[in-house]
Design an enzyme around this catalytic site. Structure first.
Site, mmCIF file in Angstrom:
data_model
loop_
_atom_site.group_PDB
_atom_site.id
_atom_site.type_symbol
_atom_site.label_atom_id
_atom_site.label_comp_id
_atom_site.label_asym_id
_atom_site.label_seq_id
_atom_site.Cartn_x
_atom_site.Cartn_y
_atom_site.Cartn_z
ATOM 1 N N LYS A 273 36.910 33.092 27.582
ATOM 2 C CA LYS A 273 37.479 33.828 27.127
ATOM 3 C C LYS A 273 38.087 33.613 25.715
ATOM 4 O O LYS A 273 38.899 32.001 25.423
ATOM 5 C CB LYS A 273 38.531 33.544 28.182
ATOM 6 C CG LYS A 273 39.421 35.609 28.121
ATOM 7 C CD LYS A 273 40.156 35.140 29.937
ATOM 8 C CE LYS A 273 40.566 36.133 30.001
ATOM 9 N NZ LYS A 273 41.717 36.849 31.185
ATOM 10 N N GLU A 358 44.549 43.231 46.759
ATOM 11 C CA GLU A 358 45.709 43.838 47.401
ATOM 12 C C GLU A 358 45.639 44.781 49.166
ATOM 13 O O GLU A 358 46.361 44.099 49.310
ATOM 14 C CB GLU A 358 46.119 45.108 46.562
ATOM 15 C CG GLU A 358 46.469 44.251 45.330
ATOM 16 C CD GLU A 358 45.225 44.358 43.952
ATOM 17 O OE1 GLU A 358 45.497 43.962 42.763
ATOM 18 O OE2 GLU A 358 44.272 44.730 44.373
ATOM 19 N N ARG A 386 46.113 50.149 46.413
ATOM 20 C CA ARG A 386 44.819 49.739 47.374
ATOM 21 C C ARG A 386 45.728 49.561 48.826
ATOM 22 O O ARG A 386 44.060 48.691 49.475
ATOM 23 C CB ARG A 386 44.116 49.267 46.213
ATOM 24 C CG ARG A 386 43.678 49.416 45.121
ATOM 25 C CD ARG A 386 42.616 49.004 44.335
ATOM 26 N NE ARG A 386 43.182 47.949 43.629
ATOM 27 C CZ ARG A 386 42.575 46.715 42.486
ATOM 28 N NH1 ARG A 386 41.224 46.987 42.187
ATOM 29 N NH2 ARG A 386 43.335 45.962 41.776
#
Length: 611
Positions: A273, A358, A386
C-alpha cells in the site's frame, strides 16, 4: 497512449507507464486530496488488466472503488483529474456515467464478487462473450458478503476472475521453504502450460475426465499437506498465487492464463500500500484518505481543524470507561475515523475492531448487551445501513441496551452519494424501541453519550456529523425539545447542526420584519411534540429543516402528529428530497439542495406569502 493500444505495449513500456501514473496521481491528490495509498498500491494490477482486457466490453468490478485513480487515468480522464472529488468534477469512485469502462458504482466494501457473478451469469443467459473480473482487497474479505459471493461463484462454474489484492493481512498459510519453492514452481509458465494442456486432453472424453478426477484428487491431497491454499480451491476456484503485485510483466502473463482457463479463477496478488511514494509506504493509514499535501515533505498543506465530533466522542468514551468497567467499544475497521484510537490504546481488552463487518458488529453488540456489558458501536451512518436486519432482530427485539454512535450523519462532502449519511433517520425510526439523540454541539455530544450510557435503557442511537461544531456551541439538553426563541409569524424546527442553518434563516427573516420561533429537537425519537404544537397554534406556519432524505424524515412525522391533534398549520419541508446527492463541499451541497440558511428563509417566505 489510447486504451486500445495497451495490449500492444512492451513490458518496458508498461513499467514506464506505471511510473508515469504514480507521478500523476501523487501530483493530483496533493492538490485535491483523496485516497492515495490504496490507489498507488494497485497501479501494476490495473495496467496489467488493461493490457489483457478491453474494459469497454469486459467488466471490471472494483470493491470499495477508492483505488480506481489509475483506472481513470488509463481510460482517458487524465485532463479532468484536477477536478477529482470536487463539485461537478470526477468522482473519487467508479461511476458508469463518467466512462463505459466503469462497470459498476462502488463505494462500500465486500460486494464485488457478488456483483461480478451476477454479470457473468447475465452474460451466460444472454449468450454473450466477454470477461468479468472482480478486484477485491484483503480488508474487504473481513466482510461476510465477500464469502457469500465467493462460495457461490466458486461452485457456479461461471468463467470469472477474482483478483485478491493482499496488501497487509495474511490470507493463506505456507509452511517453510518447501512450500515457498512449490508455490513458485506452480506459477512458472511451463507448469501452467502443462496444466492447461493436461486439462484439455483429459477433458475430451469420459475416460479422460475420470482420470483427471483421480489424479486431481491425489494431487490435492499432497498439496494440502504442504500448502495452505485449499480454502479458495475448496470453494471451487482455480487458485493462482501468491504473485508479486508490482511485477507488471508477470501479472500480465498470469491474467492471460487466467482468462484462458475459462472457469472461476482466484489470482492472489501481494502488493504494498502506498507503493512508489515513500511517505505513503511508511504511513499508509495517514495516506489512505488524505487532504492536500506537500509532495516533497509528505506533510499536509494545512493542519487538521483540531477538535471535531469524532474526537470528542473518543475523549468522552475514555472518561466513561474509567467510571464503567463494563463499558466496551466496537468499530468496523474505523478505529481512527471514529476517534477510538486512544480508547484502543488505553483499554485494549475492551476494544473490538471486527473489520468491515457492520452486520456482525451490531449482532455482537446485542450479545454483549445481553450478557451485561455496556457496548458502544461507533459506525459511520452510511455503513450502518448494512446492519439494519441485526438492529431489529438482535437488538430491538429484546430491547437490549446497546448504543450506536452514528458518526458522519448528514452530508459528508467529497466522497459523494455512496458515503453521505442521509438515510439513518428514516431507517432507524422504523425500529421499535429505538431512541435517537441528535447533538448540535460538543457539549451536547458529551452529555448525551453520558446520558445514554448511564441513564437510558434499550437501544439508543446518537447521530452526529463529520467535522466540527458551528454557530451553536451551547447545551440545550440531553433529550426532549428546546425552544431557542419565541415568535409569532413562523416556526422553524431543526436538529443536530442544522440548527445553525435555521438560526441563520431566522436572522434573514427578522431582517425582513418577521417574528420567528426556533425549535431545536434534542431527540427525534421519542419526539416531544408539546413545544412544537404550542408554537404552531400561535404562528400557524411551520418549516422543518433536515439534512436527510425526504422519505422517513422527521418533518413528515411532525406534520402528521399536528394533523392528528387537529392543529391547523401551513407547513413546508426543507430536506434533500428523493434523490442521491452528489459530491462537493458540504456548503456547496446545502446551497444546491436548498437546505442552507438562505434556502430555508426562501421556503419560509413562500409559506408566509401564501397566508
Amino acid at each position: 497512449m489510447l486504451p486500445q493500444q495497451y495490449s500492444e505495449m512492451t513490458d518496458q513500456q508498461a513499467r514506464q507507464l506505471c511510473q508515469q501514473l504514480r507521478v500523476q496521481m501523487i501530483q493530483t491528490v496533493s492538490k485535491t486530496g483523496g485516497h492515495l495509498a490504496s490507489s498507488l498500491g494497485v497501479v501494476e494490477i490495473l495496467v496489467a488488466v488493461h493490457r489483457v482486457f478491453d474494459l469497454d466490453v469486459d467488466r471490471l468490478v472494483f470493491d470499495v472503488g477508492h483505488q480506481c485513480y489509475a483506472h481513470k487515468l488509463l481510460t482517458g480522464r487524465g485532463s479532468a483529474m484536477n477536478t477529482l472529488r470536487k463539485f461537478g468534477g470526477l468522482s473519487g469512485f467508479p461511476k458508469p456515467h463518467e466512462s463505459r469502462a466503469d462497470a459498476f458504482i462502488a463505494g462500500h466494501a465486500s460486494n464485488s464478487v457478488s456483483v461480478a457473478l451476477g454479470m457473468a451469469r447475465a452474460r451466460t443467459v444472454n449468450k454473450e462473450d466477454y470477461s468479468v473480473l472482480a478486484l477485491i482487497g484483503d480488508g474487504a474479505l473481513t466482510g461476510g458478503l465477500a464469502f457469500e459471493g465467493l462460495a457461490d461463484a466458486g461452485s457456479s462454474g461461471e468463467p470469472l476472475i477474482v483478483i485478491l489484492n493482499d496488501n497487509g493481512m495474511s490470507i493463506t498459510k505456507s509452511v517453510g521453504g518447501v512450500a515457498a519453492h512449490l508455490s513458485q514452481q506452480r506459477l512458472k509458465p511451463q507448469y501452467l502450460h502443462l496444466k492447461k494442456l493436461y486439462r484439455s486432453v483429459t477433458g475430451k472424453n469420459a475416460v479422460g475426465q475420470a482420470v483427471y478426477k483421480v489424479t486431481h484428487r491425489a494431487k490435492k491431497m499432497v498439496k494440502d499437506a504442504i500448502l495452505g491454499y485449499s480454502m479458495f480451491e475448496d470453494m471451487g476456484f482455480t487458485y493462482l498465487g501468491p504473485v508479486d503485485g508490482h511485477d507488471v510483466s508477470y501479472l500480465t502473463r498470469m491474467l492471460r492464463y487466467a482468462k484462458e482457463l475459462n472457469c472461476p479463477v482466484l489470482l492472489h496478488v501481494k502488493t504494498v500500500k502506498g507503493k512508489g511514494y515513500t511517505p505513503a509506504e511508511r504511513q499508509p493509514d495517514q495516506f489512505h484518505g488524505v487532504g492536500p499535501f506537500d509532495v516533497e515533505k509528505g506533510l499536509a498543506v494545512s493542519k487538521a481543524g483540531g477538535t471535531n465530533f469524532s474526537s470528542v466522542f473518543g475523549e468522552t468514551m475514555c472518561q466513561l470507561a474509567e467510571e464503567k468497567p463494563e463499558l466496551v467499544a466496537i468499530t468496523a475497521a474505523m478505529r481512527l475515523g471514529t476517534g477510538l484510537d486512544e480508547f484502543a490504546r488505553r483499554y485494549p481488552q475492551r476494544f473490538f475492531d471486527v473489520g468491515i463487518a457492520e452486520g456482525h458488529a451490531v449482532a455482537m453488540t446485542g450479545g454483549l448487551a445481553k450478557q451485561g456489558a455496556l457496548p458502544v458501536f461507533a459506525v459511520y451512518s452510511t455503513f450502518l445501513q448494512r446492519g439494519y436486519d441485526m438492529l431489529i432482530h438482535d437488538m430491538a427485539l429484546q430491547n437490549l441496551h446497546g448504543i450506536l454512535a452514528v458518526d458522519r450523519a448528514g452530508l459528508v462532502g467529497e466522497d459523494g452519494e455512496t458515503h453521505h449519511g442521509v438515510f439513518d433517520v428514516g431507517f432507524l425510526s422504523t425500529v421499535p424501541g429505538m431512541q435517537i439523540l441528535c447533538p448540535a454541539s460538543f457539549a451536547e455530544l458529551r452529555a448525551m453519550l453520558r446520558h445514554a450510557v448511564c441513564e437510558m435503557t434499550g437501544p439508543v442511537a446518537i447521530r452526529y456529523p463529520r467535522g466540527g461544531e458551528g454557530q451553536w456551541t451551547q447545551m440545550a439538553g440531553v433529550d426532549g425539545t428546546t425552544v431557542i426563541q419565541e415568535g409569532t409569524d413562523v416556526t422553524l424546527v431543526a436538529y443536530g447542526t442544522m440548527v445553525d442553518q435555521v438560526l441563520q434563516a431566522a436572522q434573514l427573516l427578522e431582517q425582513r420584519g418577521h417574528s420567528v420561533a426556533v425549535v431545536k429537537l434534542n431527540s427525534i425519537r421519542p419526539l416531544d411534540m408539546g413545544p412544537i404544537r404550542r408554537l404552531c397554534e400561535k404562528t400557524g406556519r411551520l418549516i422543518v429543516a433536515e439534512e436527510c432524505n425526504d422519505s422517513g424524515c422527521v418533518g413528515r412525522t411532525i406534520i402528521s402528529e399536528l394533523a392528528l391533534a387537529g392543529v391547523p398549520v401551513k407547513a413546508a419541508l426543507v430536506n434533500l428530497g428523493d434523490q442521491f446527492v452528489p459530491q462537493g463541499s458540504v456548503s456547496q451541497l446545502r446551497e444546491m439542495t436548498g437546505i442552507d440558511g438562505a434556502g430555508i428563509c426562501q421556503k419560509a417566505m413562500e409559506v408566509i406569502a401564501n397566508g
